[in-house]
Design a protein around this motif. Structure first.
Motif, PDB file in Angstrom:
ATOM      1  N   LEU A  93      23.740  81.432 -59.606  1.00  8.45           N
ATOM      2  CA  LEU A  93      23.939  80.070 -60.099  1.00  8.45           C
ATOM      3  C   LEU A  93      25.087  79.381 -59.355  1.00  8.45           C
ATOM      4  O   LEU A  93      24.947  78.251 -58.873  1.00  8.45           O
ATOM      5  N   ILE A  94      26.206  80.065 -59.232  1.00  6.80           N
ATOM      6  CA  ILE A  94      27.370  79.477 -58.565  1.00  6.80           C
ATOM      7  C   ILE A  94      27.113  79.332 -57.067  1.00  6.80           C
ATOM      8  O   ILE A  94      27.431  78.306 -56.462  1.00  6.80           O
ATOM      9  N   GLN A  97      25.411  76.151 -55.777  1.00  7.38           N
ATOM     10  CA  GLN A  97      26.061  74.841 -55.878  1.00  7.38           C
ATOM     11  C   GLN A  97      26.332  74.293 -54.479  1.00  7.38           C
ATOM     12  O   GLN A  97      26.760  75.032 -53.592  1.00  7.38           O
ATOM     13  N   PRO A  98      26.115  73.006 -54.262  1.00  7.93           N
ATOM     14  CA  PRO A  98      26.259  72.440 -52.916  1.00  7.93           C
ATOM     15  C   PRO A  98      27.687  72.476 -52.375  1.00  7.93           C
ATOM     16  O   PRO A  98      27.883  72.420 -51.164  1.00  7.93           O
ATOM     17  N   PHE A  99      28.668  72.621 -53.225  1.00  5.31           N
ATOM     18  CA  PHE A  99      30.063  72.638 -52.781  1.00  5.31           C
ATOM     19  C   PHE A  99      30.595  74.055 -52.568  1.00  5.31           C
ATOM     20  O   PHE A  99      31.753  74.234 -52.203  1.00  5.31           O
ATOM     21  N   VAL A 100      29.759  75.070 -52.770  1.00  6.68           N
ATOM     22  CA  VAL A 100      30.155  76.471 -52.572  1.00  6.68           C
ATOM     23  C   VAL A 100      29.595  76.937 -51.233  1.00  6.68           C
ATOM     24  O   VAL A 100      28.386  76.926 -51.021  1.00  6.68           O
ATOM     25  N   CYS A 103      29.601  82.900 -51.830  1.00  4.38           N
ATOM     26  CA  CYS A 103      29.870  83.427 -53.161  1.00  4.38           C
ATOM     27  C   CYS A 103      29.490  84.902 -53.146  1.00  4.38           C
ATOM     28  O   CYS A 103      28.428  85.262 -52.640  1.00  4.38           O
ATOM     29  N   VAL A 120      35.191  77.128 -52.088  1.00  2.00           N
ATOM     30  CA  VAL A 120      34.861  75.702 -52.161  1.00  2.00           C
ATOM     31  C   VAL A 120      35.689  74.949 -51.127  1.00  2.00           C
ATOM     32  O   VAL A 120      36.794  75.367 -50.769  1.00  2.00           O
ATOM     33  N   TYR A 131      35.753  70.917 -58.329  1.00  3.37           N
ATOM     34  CA  TYR A 131      34.712  71.926 -58.128  1.00  3.37           C
ATOM     35  C   TYR A 131      34.997  73.163 -58.974  1.00  3.37           C
ATOM     36  O   TYR A 131      34.091  73.753 -59.562  1.00  3.37           O
ATOM     37  N   GLN A 134      33.901  72.412 -62.381  1.00  2.00           N
ATOM     38  CA  GLN A 134      32.439  72.448 -62.493  1.00  2.00           C
ATOM     39  C   GLN A 134      31.945  73.888 -62.608  1.00  2.00           C
ATOM     40  O   GLN A 134      31.045  74.187 -63.402  1.00  2.00           O
ATOM     41  N   ILE A 135      32.529  74.777 -61.818  1.00  2.00           N
ATOM     42  CA  ILE A 135      32.147  76.191 -61.905  1.00  2.00           C
ATOM     43  C   ILE A 135      32.501  76.734 -63.283  1.00  2.00           C
ATOM     44  O   ILE A 135      31.699  77.430 -63.914  1.00  2.00           O
ATOM     45  N   LEU A 138      29.928  75.714 -65.712  1.00  2.00           N
ATOM     46  CA  LEU A 138      28.675  76.451 -65.532  1.00  2.00           C
ATOM     47  C   LEU A 138      28.770  77.869 -66.099  1.00  2.00           C
ATOM     48  O   LEU A 138      27.809  78.387 -66.664  1.00  2.00           O
TER      49      LEU A 138
END
Length: 168
Positions: A93-94, A97-100, A103, A120, A131, A134-135, A138
């Motif tokens: 899931l993490i 994310q478009p900013f990660v 991971c 990030v 960011y 946001q994580i 989530l």
């Protein structure tokens, strides 16, 4: 028989790595350039790369943008203490994310409870903090603790370097 199917041709493999260790040149057809430098045709060059990938010698061939030159000058490695039973699902899931940018899971260490790491990048410090938030949202209740390690300077990143190494 293709030159790329011979597992004993270490010289060709070594030459390919030496030619690509600093990246491919910015030319219209990098595969043709590489084939010419290797003295084989493009199909054999691509077959060699595919064999090296299948054998696990290389993971991928990819563009690696310089995020600093693109204006992303702030970086943070976010670290998370999440339930081991949930880490595969949460990591996917993490990582999506478009900013990660990357991971991964790491083992916990004494005094270091974190097992999920996510890098990030942002244009300023507020971006990377947003960011991180946001994580955190989530992960919800699965997150027991977190921190962020912020880059203080650029270290040169390189891949495999064979040039200059002595052969045994």
């Amino acid at each position: 028989m293709s030159v790329c199917t011979s597992p004993s041709d270490e010289g060709l493999t070594r030459r390919l790595i030496e030619l690509t260790e600093a990246g491919l040149p910015l030319v219209a057809d990098p595969w043709a350039w590489l084939a010419e430098e290797l003295g084989i045709d493009v199909d054999d060059t691509l077959a060699l790369l595919q064999r090296l990938q299948a054998d696990g010698a290389i993971r991928r061939v990819a563009a690696i943008p310089n995020h600093y030159r693109l204006g992303y000058r702030h970086n943070g490695m976010t670290v998370w203490d999440v339930d081991d039973a949930e880490i595969a699902r949460l990591g996917a899931l993490i990582g999506a994310q478009p900013f990660v940018s990357h991971c991964y899971r790491r083992p916990r260490q004494e005094g270091w409870p974190y097992n999920l790491f996510a890098m990030v990048h942002g244009r300023d410090a507020s971006d990377i903090e947003a960011y991180r938030n946001q994580i955190r949202a989530l992960l919800g209740n699965a997150c027991r603790a977190n921190d962020m390690l912020v880059s203080s300077r650029i270290l040169k990143k390189t891949g495999l370097r064979l040039a200059g190494q002595r052969r045994v």
